[in-house]
Design a protein around this motif. Structure first.
Motif, PDB file in Angstrom:
ATOM      1  N   ILE A  94      18.813 -91.695 -25.355  1.00 53.57           N
ATOM      2  CA  ILE A  94      17.466 -92.263 -25.288  1.00 53.57           C
ATOM      3  C   ILE A  94      17.553 -93.611 -24.594  1.00 53.57           C
ATOM      4  CG2 ILE A  94      17.594 -93.275 -27.636  1.00 53.57           C
ATOM      5  CD1 ILE A  94      14.479 -92.541 -27.733  1.00 53.57           C
ATOM      6  N   HIS A  95      16.629 -93.820 -23.653  1.00 55.53           N
ATOM      7  CA  HIS A  95      16.622 -95.071 -22.892  1.00 55.53           C
ATOM      8  C   HIS A  95      15.233 -95.703 -22.997  1.00 55.53           C
ATOM      9  CE1 HIS A  95      17.835 -97.962 -19.914  1.00 55.53           C
ATOM     10  NE2 HIS A  95      16.670 -97.777 -19.321  1.00 55.53           N
ATOM     11  N   PRO A  96      15.164 -97.014 -23.282  1.00 55.70           N
ATOM     12  CA  PRO A  96      13.867 -97.639 -23.521  1.00 55.70           C
ATOM     13  C   PRO A  96      13.160 -98.098 -22.237  1.00 55.70           C
ATOM     14  CG  PRO A  96      15.578 -99.222 -23.963  1.00 55.70           C
ATOM     15  CD  PRO A  96      16.271 -97.944 -23.544  1.00 55.70           C
TER      16      PRO A  96
ATOM     17  N   GLY B  24      24.688-100.049 -33.293  1.00 53.52           N
ATOM     18  CA  GLY B  24      24.116-101.245 -33.918  1.00 53.52           C
ATOM     19  C   GLY B  24      23.173-100.960 -35.059  1.00 53.52           C
ATOM     20  N   ASN B  25      21.920-101.314 -34.830  1.00 57.59           N
ATOM     21  CA  ASN B  25      20.904-101.270 -35.882  1.00 57.59           C
ATOM     22  C   ASN B  25      20.665 -99.868 -36.448  1.00 57.59           C
ATOM     23  OD1 ASN B  25      18.642-101.824 -37.468  1.00 57.59           O
ATOM     24  ND2 ASN B  25      17.260-101.763 -35.730  1.00 57.59           N
ATOM     25  N   GLY B  26      20.472 -98.903 -35.565  1.00 61.89           N
ATOM     26  CA  GLY B  26      20.332 -97.527 -36.044  1.00 61.89           C
ATOM     27  C   GLY B  26      18.930 -97.113 -36.466  1.00 61.89           C
ATOM     28  N   SER B  27      17.900 -97.770 -35.932  1.00 62.51           N
ATOM     29  CA  SER B  27      16.549 -97.345 -36.338  1.00 62.51           C
ATOM     30  C   SER B  27      16.225 -95.952 -35.783  1.00 62.51           C
ATOM     31  CB  SER B  27      15.494 -98.372 -35.932  1.00 62.51           C
ATOM     32  OG  SER B  27      15.426 -98.512 -34.538  1.00 62.51           O
ATOM     33  N   ASN B  28      16.705 -95.635 -34.599  1.00 63.18           N
ATOM     34  CA  ASN B  28      16.489 -94.272 -34.084  1.00 63.18           C
ATOM     35  C   ASN B  28      17.258 -93.250 -34.907  1.00 63.18           C
ATOM     36  OD1 ASN B  28      14.830 -94.008 -31.417  1.00 63.18           O
ATOM     37  ND2 ASN B  28      15.943 -95.942 -31.258  1.00 63.18           N
ATOM     38  N   PHE B  29      18.476 -93.599 -35.260  1.00 66.09           N
ATOM     39  CA  PHE B  29      19.252 -92.722 -36.157  1.00 66.09           C
ATOM     40  C   PHE B  29      18.461 -92.432 -37.427  1.00 66.09           C
ATOM     41  CE2 PHE B  29      21.657 -92.994 -40.130  1.00 66.09           C
ATOM     42  CZ  PHE B  29      22.225 -91.725 -40.128  1.00 66.09           C
TER      43      PHE B  29
ATOM     44  N   ALA C 289      22.111 -92.834 -29.571  1.00 69.67           N
ATOM     45  CA  ALA C 289      20.934 -93.590 -30.017  1.00 69.67           C
ATOM     46  C   ALA C 289      21.372 -95.040 -30.166  1.00 69.67           C
ATOM     47  CB  ALA C 289      20.415 -93.034 -31.340  1.00 69.67           C
ATOM     48  N   GLY C 290      21.352 -95.745 -29.030  1.00 70.72           N
ATOM     49  CA  GLY C 290      21.847 -97.117 -29.062  1.00 70.72           C
ATOM     50  C   GLY C 290      23.365 -97.165 -29.120  1.00 70.72           C
TER      51      GLY C 290
ATOM     52  N   GLU D  39       9.783 -94.461 -29.036  1.00 68.40           N
ATOM     53  CA  GLU D  39      11.091 -93.804 -29.199  1.00 68.40           C
ATOM     54  C   GLU D  39      11.102 -92.952 -30.461  1.00 68.40           C
ATOM     55  OE1 GLU D  39      14.507 -96.369 -27.236  1.00 68.40           O
ATOM     56  OE2 GLU D  39      13.809 -97.324 -29.060  1.00 68.40           O
TER      57      GLU D  39
ATOM     58  N   HIS E 237       9.707 -99.206 -29.081  1.00 70.41           N
ATOM     59  CA  HIS E 237      10.482 -98.567 -30.156  1.00 70.41           C
ATOM     60  C   HIS E 237       9.646 -97.514 -30.890  1.00 70.41           C
ATOM     61  CE1 HIS E 237      13.971-100.869 -29.385  1.00 70.41           C
ATOM     62  NE2 HIS E 237      13.490-102.030 -29.802  1.00 70.41           N
TER      63      HIS E 237
HETATM   64  C1  GRF Z   1      16.955 -98.263 -28.473  1.00 72.45           C
HETATM   65  O1  GRF Z   1      15.962 -99.033 -27.851  1.00 72.45           O
HETATM   66  C2  GRF Z   1      17.506 -97.241 -27.526  1.00 72.45           C
HETATM   67  O2  GRF Z   1      16.578 -96.757 -26.614  1.00 72.45           O
HETATM   68  C3  GRF Z   1      18.563 -98.035 -26.800  1.00 72.45           C
HETATM   69  O3  GRF Z   1      19.135 -98.855 -27.787  1.00 72.45           O
HETATM   70  C4  GRF Z   1      18.174 -99.116 -28.812  1.00 72.45           C
HETATM   71  C5  GRF Z   1      18.787 -98.737 -30.116  1.00 72.45           C
HETATM   72  O4  GRF Z   1      18.030 -99.170 -31.215  1.00 72.45           O
HETATM   73  N1  GRF Z   1      19.462 -97.152 -26.114  1.00 72.45           N
HETATM   74  P1  GRF Z   1      18.409 -98.664 -32.678  1.00 72.45           P
HETATM   75  O5  GRF Z   1      19.881 -98.976 -32.910  1.00 72.45           O
HETATM   76  O6  GRF Z   1      18.138 -97.195 -32.737  1.00 72.45           O
HETATM   77  O7  GRF Z   1      17.535 -99.448 -33.622  1.00 72.45           O
END
Ligand code: GRF
Length: 184
Positions: A102-104, A11-16, A81-82, A168, A165
């Protein structure tokens, strides 16, 4: 050893984004062709690939295509990552011990797709973030690192979520550094 890393995101990919700004990545894969993470990859000039489960005859065939892609790039660490799919037996067997997620929430508390919402609804005074190895269960693999995140009295679900987040965005780079990922 220098690790060749692939990130999987749906999806969004903010962790990426956070990972990609700090570490050398081979590519990002998304199982959703319209995912925002692919736009982030374009802006960061990181190779990206995308195909969807529904384009294959079954999950095994979908995961075989992923394995071909991973093998072609000699990937030795997959960072979820999501990525909103369970890793099936085909991919799990091929990349055993090489997949992290990663798990929130502070596992084993609140596993599953709604870790933040579930913790909020349960009225906890603290939750957290966990990075773990991926096994065949849902968020049950061996824990690598976790951090606690408090719920404040004045929190709304949005401020609670934002604080999780933020945690994370610190934890994933810490773990990647510990695992020997190559920094930019
Ligand atoms: C994060 O909260 C991650 O822990 C979960 O999905 C979310 C992904 O967010 N598994 P993003 O796509 O990285 O913004």
């Amino acid at each position: 050893m220098t690790k060749k890393i692939a990130v999987f995101a749906s999806g969004n990919g903010s962790n990426f984004q956070v990972i990609a700004e700090q570490f050398k990545l081979a590519f990002v894969f998304s199982d959703k062709r319209q995912a925002h993470v692919l736009k982030r990859a374009g802006a960061l000039k990181i190779d990206s690939y995308s195909f969807e489960l529904q384009e294959f005859k079954n999950k095994k065939a979908y995961e075989e295509a992923l394995i071909a892609l991973l093998d072609q790039h000699n990937i030795d660490l997959i960072c979820l990552a999501g990525y909103m799919k369970i890793i099936g037996p085909t991919l799990l067997e091929a990349y055993q011990g090489k997949i992290i997620n990663i798990h929130p929430a502070y596992l084993p508390e609140f596993p599953g797709a709604h870790g933040i919402e579930d913790a909020w609804k349960a009225g906890v005074t603290e939750t957290g973030v966990t990075i773990h190895w991926v096994n065949s269960g849902v968020d049950t693999g061996k824990i690598i690192k976790q951090v606690r995140v408090p719920r404040l009295k004045e929190d709304t679900i949005d401020s609670f979520e934002n604080r999780i987040h933020e945690a994370e965005y610190h934890l994933y780079p810490e773990v990647l550094r510990d695992l020997g990922a190559e920094e930019k």
